[in-house]
Motif scaffolding. Structure first.
Motif, PDB file in Angstrom:
ATOM      1  N   SER A   7       0.850  -1.180   0.000  1.00 32.02           N
ATOM      2  CA  SER A   7       0.000   0.000   0.000  1.00 32.02           C
ATOM      3  C   SER A   7       0.887   1.233   0.000  1.00 32.02           C
ATOM      4  O   SER A   7       2.090   1.129   0.246  1.00 32.02           O
ATOM      5  N   GLY A   8       0.274   2.381  -0.276  1.00 33.42           N
ATOM      6  CA  GLY A   8       1.008   3.630  -0.186  1.00 33.42           C
ATOM      7  C   GLY A   8       1.392   4.271  -1.497  1.00 33.42           C
ATOM      8  O   GLY A   8       1.965   5.367  -1.512  1.00 33.42           O
ATOM      9  N   GLY A   9       1.111   3.610  -2.603  1.00 35.47           N
ATOM     10  CA  GLY A   9       1.449   4.205  -3.887  1.00 35.47           C
ATOM     11  C   GLY A   9       0.556   5.389  -4.199  1.00 35.47           C
ATOM     12  O   GLY A   9      -0.414   5.677  -3.495  1.00 35.47           O
ATOM     13  N   GLY A  10       0.899   6.108  -5.269  1.00 36.57           N
ATOM     14  CA  GLY A  10       0.100   7.248  -5.669  1.00 36.57           C
ATOM     15  C   GLY A  10       0.806   8.124  -6.659  1.00 36.57           C
ATOM     16  O   GLY A  10       1.828   7.732  -7.235  1.00 36.57           O
ATOM     17  N   LEU A  11       0.253   9.327  -6.844  1.00 28.54           N
ATOM     18  CA  LEU A  11       0.810  10.305  -7.769  1.00 28.54           C
ATOM     19  C   LEU A  11       1.494  11.401  -6.967  1.00 28.54           C
ATOM     20  O   LEU A  11       0.915  11.937  -6.015  1.00 28.54           O
ATOM     21  N   VAL A  12       2.713  11.730  -7.358  1.00 26.26           N
ATOM     22  CA  VAL A  12       3.479  12.756  -6.644  1.00 26.26           C
ATOM     23  C   VAL A  12       4.296  13.542  -7.659  1.00 26.26           C
ATOM     24  O   VAL A  12       4.662  13.004  -8.713  1.00 26.26           O
ATOM     25  N   GLN A  13       4.566  14.790  -7.345  1.00 22.73           N
ATOM     26  CA  GLN A  13       5.412  15.595  -8.224  1.00 22.73           C
ATOM     27  C   GLN A  13       6.874  15.267  -8.011  1.00 22.73           C
ATOM     28  O   GLN A  13       7.275  14.802  -6.931  1.00 22.73           O
ATOM     29  N   ALA A  14       7.662  15.526  -9.011  1.00 25.58           N
ATOM     30  CA  ALA A  14       9.103  15.315  -8.904  1.00 25.58           C
ATOM     31  C   ALA A  14       9.652  16.099  -7.711  1.00 25.58           C
ATOM     32  O   ALA A  14       9.260  17.239  -7.469  1.00 25.58           O
ATOM     33  N   GLY A  15      10.534  15.436  -6.972  1.00 25.08           N
ATOM     34  CA  GLY A  15      11.079  16.036  -5.766  1.00 25.08           C
ATOM     35  C   GLY A  15      10.307  15.693  -4.510  1.00 25.08           C
ATOM     36  O   GLY A  15      10.777  15.956  -3.398  1.00 25.08           O
ATOM     37  N   GLY A  16       9.136  15.098  -4.682  1.00 24.34           N
ATOM     38  CA  GLY A  16       8.297  14.747  -3.547  1.00 24.34           C
ATOM     39  C   GLY A  16       8.673  13.420  -2.929  1.00 24.34           C
ATOM     40  O   GLY A  16       9.678  12.792  -3.307  1.00 24.34           O
ATOM     41  N   SER A  17       7.843  12.994  -1.974  1.00 20.55           N
ATOM     42  CA  SER A  17       8.113  11.770  -1.221  1.00 20.55           C
ATOM     43  C   SER A  17       6.866  10.899  -1.129  1.00 20.55           C
ATOM     44  O   SER A  17       5.735  11.409  -1.182  1.00 20.55           O
ATOM     45  N   LEU A  18       7.095   9.618  -0.998  1.00 20.80           N
ATOM     46  CA  LEU A  18       6.048   8.646  -0.725  1.00 20.80           C
ATOM     47  C   LEU A  18       6.620   7.571   0.182  1.00 20.80           C
ATOM     48  O   LEU A  18       7.832   7.307   0.133  1.00 20.80           O
ATOM     49  N   TRP A 114       5.466 -12.853  -4.100  1.00 19.30           N
ATOM     50  CA  TRP A 114       5.310 -11.478  -4.569  1.00 19.30           C
ATOM     51  C   TRP A 114       4.008 -10.890  -4.028  1.00 19.30           C
ATOM     52  O   TRP A 114       3.005 -11.609  -3.873  1.00 19.30           O
ATOM     53  N   GLY A 115       4.024  -9.588  -3.785  1.00 22.01           N
ATOM     54  CA  GLY A 115       2.782  -8.890  -3.534  1.00 22.01           C
ATOM     55  C   GLY A 115       2.107  -8.552  -4.847  1.00 22.01           C
ATOM     56  O   GLY A 115       2.617  -8.867  -5.930  1.00 22.01           O
ATOM     57  N   GLN A 116       0.966  -7.893  -4.763  1.00 20.57           N
ATOM     58  CA  GLN A 116       0.193  -7.596  -5.977  1.00 20.57           C
ATOM     59  C   GLN A 116       0.695  -6.331  -6.674  1.00 20.57           C
ATOM     60  O   GLN A 116       0.344  -6.084  -7.830  1.00 20.57           O
ATOM     61  N   GLY A 117       1.495  -5.538  -6.000  1.00 23.71           N
ATOM     62  CA  GLY A 117       2.059  -4.329  -6.581  1.00 23.71           C
ATOM     63  C   GLY A 117       1.254  -3.090  -6.261  1.00 23.71           C
ATOM     64  O   GLY A 117       0.034  -3.147  -6.050  1.00 23.71           O
ATOM     65  N   THR A 118       1.941  -1.954  -6.227  1.00 23.33           N
ATOM     66  CA  THR A 118       1.292  -0.668  -6.014  1.00 23.33           C
ATOM     67  C   THR A 118       1.912   0.343  -6.976  1.00 23.33           C
ATOM     68  O   THR A 118       3.131   0.383  -7.135  1.00 23.33           O
ATOM     69  N   GLN A 119       1.073   1.131  -7.630  1.00 20.82           N
ATOM     70  CA  GLN A 119       1.537   2.053  -8.650  1.00 20.82           C
ATOM     71  C   GLN A 119       2.097   3.320  -8.028  1.00 20.82           C
ATOM     72  O   GLN A 119       1.459   3.934  -7.164  1.00 20.82           O
ATOM     73  N   VAL A 120       3.279   3.715  -8.490  1.00 24.41           N
ATOM     74  CA  VAL A 120       3.887   4.992  -8.126  1.00 24.41           C
ATOM     75  C   VAL A 120       4.096   5.782  -9.410  1.00 24.41           C
ATOM     76  O   VAL A 120       4.739   5.288 -10.338  1.00 24.41           O
ATOM     77  N   THR A 121       3.523   6.971  -9.455  1.00 25.39           N
ATOM     78  CA  THR A 121       3.669   7.830 -10.626  1.00 25.39           C
ATOM     79  C   THR A 121       4.254   9.167 -10.196  1.00 25.39           C
ATOM     80  O   THR A 121       3.706   9.822  -9.300  1.00 25.39           O
ATOM     81  N   VAL A 122       5.366   9.538 -10.824  1.00 23.81           N
ATOM     82  CA  VAL A 122       6.042  10.794 -10.502  1.00 23.81           C
ATOM     83  C   VAL A 122       5.925  11.715 -11.709  1.00 23.81           C
ATOM     84  O   VAL A 122       6.431  11.392 -12.784  1.00 23.81           O
ATOM     85  N   SER A 123       5.270  12.841 -11.524  1.00 17.99           N
ATOM     86  CA  SER A 123       5.087  13.782 -12.630  1.00 17.99           C
ATOM     87  C   SER A 123       6.210  14.813 -12.634  1.00 17.99           C
ATOM     88  O   SER A 123       6.744  15.179 -11.583  1.00 17.99           O
ATOM     89  N   SER A 124       6.538  15.279 -13.829  1.00 16.34           N
ATOM     90  CA  SER A 124       7.636  16.248 -13.958  1.00 16.34           C
ATOM     91  C   SER A 124       7.135  17.679 -13.868  1.00 16.34           C
ATOM     92  O   SER A 124       5.948  17.946 -13.857  1.00 16.34           O
TER      93      SER A 124
END
Length: 124
Positions: A7-18, A114-124
């Motif tokens: 858990s914990g994935g999501g969309l974040v801007q470049a330079g951010g944290s997750l 393996w887990g099922q995976g969580t998406q991490v997207t970093v926008s520029s």
């Protein structure tokens, strides 16, 4: 068998944290090492970091060293991946893995679960 839920994935801007979490259940007492891997679109799954349950020893891929931190909470059977200074190239599905082992000759990894995976997207 060890079951893993990320858990914990999501969309974040470049330079951010997750911070990603991986909760383990099942035969967790038989597991020695936990790891994180990631897979970007059109690319092979790659190693990110590992940690031992007992001593907390860690090892990182060069691409994330100094930016990512893997940790564990033995009481909660949970492994974390703190990701700082995120870059667009960190965009991927992140997978938790139980007992990853690297073949020294082929450099290939084998994983017990393996887990099922969580998406991490970093926008520029």
């Amino acid at each position: 068998q060890v079951q893993l839920v990320e858990s914990g994935g999501g969309l974040v801007q470049a330079g951010g944290s997750l911070r990603l979490s991986c909760a383990a259940s099942g035969r967790t007492f038989s597991s020695n090492v936990m790891g994180w891997f990631r897979q970007a679109p059109g690319k092979e799954r790659e190693f990110v970091a590992v940690i031992t349950w007992s001593s907390g020893h860690t090892y990182y891929a060069t691409s994330v060293k100094g930016r990512f931190t893997i940790s564990r909470d033995n009481a909660k059977n949970t492994v974390y991946l703190q990701m700082n200074s995120l870059k667009p190239e960190d965009t991927a599905v992140y997978y938790c893995a139980a007992d990853p082992v690297r073949n020294g000759s082929t450099a290939q990894w084998t994983v017990r679960s393996w887990g099922q995976g969580t998406q991490v997207t970093v926008s520029s």
